[in-house]
Design a protein around this motif. Structure first.
Motif, PDB file in Angstrom:
ATOM      1  N   MET A   1       0.852  -1.177   0.000  1.00 16.83           N
ATOM      2  CA  MET A   1       0.000   0.000   0.000  1.00 16.83           C
ATOM      3  C   MET A   1       0.892   1.233   0.000  1.00 16.83           C
ATOM      4  O   MET A   1       1.941   1.245   0.617  1.00 16.83           O
ATOM      5  CB  MET A   1      -0.907   0.012   1.232  1.00 16.83           C
ATOM      6  CG  MET A   1      -1.961  -1.071   1.231  1.00 16.83           C
ATOM      7  SD  MET A   1      -2.979  -1.105   2.730  1.00 16.83           S
ATOM      8  CE  MET A   1      -3.997   0.326   2.498  1.00 16.83           C
ATOM      9  N   ARG A   2       0.425   2.220  -0.690  1.00 10.94           N
ATOM     10  CA  ARG A   2       1.167   3.467  -0.790  1.00 10.94           C
ATOM     11  C   ARG A   2       0.218   4.602  -0.415  1.00 10.94           C
ATOM     12  O   ARG A   2      -0.921   4.632  -0.882  1.00 10.94           O
ATOM     13  CB  ARG A   2       1.656   3.636  -2.222  1.00 10.94           C
ATOM     14  CG  ARG A   2       2.513   4.843  -2.460  1.00 10.94           C
ATOM     15  CD  ARG A   2       3.071   4.828  -3.865  1.00 10.94           C
ATOM     16  NE  ARG A   2       4.025   3.727  -3.990  1.00 10.94           N
ATOM     17  CZ  ARG A   2       4.434   3.215  -5.142  1.00 10.94           C
ATOM     18  NH1 ARG A   2       3.966   3.684  -6.277  1.00 10.94           N
ATOM     19  NH2 ARG A   2       5.301   2.242  -5.162  1.00 10.94           N
ATOM     20  N   VAL A   3       0.684   5.516   0.427  1.00  8.02           N
ATOM     21  CA  VAL A   3      -0.138   6.655   0.816  1.00  8.02           C
ATOM     22  C   VAL A   3       0.623   7.957   0.649  1.00  8.02           C
ATOM     23  O   VAL A   3       1.842   7.997   0.759  1.00  8.02           O
ATOM     24  CB  VAL A   3      -0.654   6.551   2.279  1.00  8.02           C
ATOM     25  CG1 VAL A   3      -1.622   5.400   2.450  1.00  8.02           C
ATOM     26  CG2 VAL A   3       0.482   6.462   3.273  1.00  8.02           C
ATOM     27  N   THR A  80      -3.905   5.641  -9.156  1.00  2.55           N
ATOM     28  CA  THR A  80      -2.797   6.211  -9.912  1.00  2.55           C
ATOM     29  C   THR A  80      -1.525   6.319  -9.076  1.00  2.55           C
ATOM     30  O   THR A  80      -0.437   6.495  -9.632  1.00  2.55           O
ATOM     31  CB  THR A  80      -3.156   7.593 -10.492  1.00  2.55           C
ATOM     32  OG1 THR A  80      -3.501   8.476  -9.431  1.00  2.55           O
ATOM     33  CG2 THR A  80      -4.307   7.492 -11.475  1.00  2.55           C
ATOM     34  N   LEU A  81      -1.627   6.178  -7.745  1.00  3.16           N
ATOM     35  CA  LEU A  81      -0.413   6.150  -6.908  1.00  3.16           C
ATOM     36  C   LEU A  81       0.444   4.929  -7.223  1.00  3.16           C
ATOM     37  O   LEU A  81       1.627   4.899  -6.911  1.00  3.16           O
ATOM     38  CB  LEU A  81      -0.768   6.137  -5.421  1.00  3.16           C
ATOM     39  CG  LEU A  81      -1.317   7.427  -4.847  1.00  3.16           C
ATOM     40  CD1 LEU A  81      -1.644   7.239  -3.371  1.00  3.16           C
ATOM     41  CD2 LEU A  81      -0.327   8.556  -5.023  1.00  3.16           C
ATOM     42  N   MET A  82      -0.150   3.919  -7.831  1.00  3.65           N
ATOM     43  CA  MET A  82       0.579   2.700  -8.159  1.00  3.65           C
ATOM     44  C   MET A  82       1.170   2.747  -9.573  1.00  3.65           C
ATOM     45  O   MET A  82       1.653   1.749 -10.090  1.00  3.65           O
ATOM     46  CB  MET A  82      -0.336   1.479  -8.026  1.00  3.65           C
ATOM     47  CG  MET A  82      -0.995   1.359  -6.653  1.00  3.65           C
ATOM     48  SD  MET A  82       0.084   1.631  -5.230  1.00  3.65           S
ATOM     49  CE  MET A  82       1.218   0.290  -5.382  1.00  3.65           C
ATOM     50  N   ARG A  95       0.148  -2.502 -11.691  1.00  5.34           N
ATOM     51  CA  ARG A  95       0.377  -2.879 -10.288  1.00  5.34           C
ATOM     52  C   ARG A  95      -0.819  -2.594  -9.393  1.00  5.34           C
ATOM     53  O   ARG A  95      -0.912  -3.120  -8.288  1.00  5.34           O
ATOM     54  CB  ARG A  95       1.596  -2.140  -9.734  1.00  5.34           C
ATOM     55  CG  ARG A  95       2.904  -2.653 -10.322  1.00  5.34           C
ATOM     56  CD  ARG A  95       4.120  -2.005  -9.696  1.00  5.34           C
ATOM     57  NE  ARG A  95       4.079  -2.003  -8.245  1.00  5.34           N
ATOM     58  CZ  ARG A  95       4.583  -1.034  -7.487  1.00  5.34           C
ATOM     59  NH1 ARG A  95       5.158   0.001  -8.041  1.00  5.34           N
ATOM     60  NH2 ARG A  95       4.524  -1.099  -6.183  1.00  5.34           N
ATOM     61  N   ALA A  96      -1.727  -1.740  -9.846  1.00  4.55           N
ATOM     62  CA  ALA A  96      -2.894  -1.398  -9.034  1.00  4.55           C
ATOM     63  C   ALA A  96      -3.806  -2.610  -8.881  1.00  4.55           C
ATOM     64  O   ALA A  96      -4.055  -3.344  -9.841  1.00  4.55           O
ATOM     65  CB  ALA A  96      -3.656  -0.239  -9.671  1.00  4.55           C
TER      66      ALA A  96
END
Length: 150
Positions: A1-3, A80-82, A95-96
């Motif tokens: 997870m990316r924040v 879109t963070l991925m 990757r999402a």
């Protein structure tokens, strides 16, 4: 997870011209989820987010958490963070995570934040076309990825 975490004076998310959620002082969190992410990743991020000391104390030093300042949290899913930008100029979102993985994990993350914060966390709507508005306070912006937690 990316924040991506932003300390805000206020933030809101609007869908179809209707305000879905709005907060005052607190944290605006954009979250991206990939297929390999688990509840363990969400638990780790919740603990970090709730205890992240990025609010000023009485001496103007960033030494207080969102809990300490009785702040609010708004969480918006953002696949879109991925994005991968290694090749070419068009990002790849391979990757999402798909909906079957991402939606339950997003909901779990938001619920665990609510429990830890002791109040409801504002949310966007997974997969919707959202308009996000915020006033970044500082500015303070922190990025975290559970793949880099060690």
């Amino acid at each position: 997870m990316r924040v991506v975490i932003q300390r805000v004076s206020h933030a809101s998310v609007t869908i179809g011209g209707v305000c879905k959620s709005a907060i005052r002082e607190g944290l605006m969190i954009l979250v991206g989820i990939e297929e390999a992410d688990t509840r363990e990743d969400a638990d780790w991020l919740c603990k970090k987010v709730l205890n992240l000391r990025i609010f000023d104390d009485e001496n103007g030093v960033m030494n207080r958490s969102v809990i300490d300042v009785n702040g609010e949290i708004l969480v918006v899913s953002q696949f879109t963070l991925m994005a991968s930008t290694k090749k070419g100029n068009r990002p790849s979102y391979i990757r999402a995570a798909g909906h079957q993985t991402a939606v339950p994990l997003y909901e779990y993350f938001c619920n665990e934040l609510s429990i830890g914060l002791g109040k409801e966390v504002g949310t966007g709507e997974f997969g919707a076309d959202m308009k996000v508005e915020l006033l970044n306070n500082g500015p303070v912006t922190i990025c975290m990825d559970t793949k880099n937690k060690e």
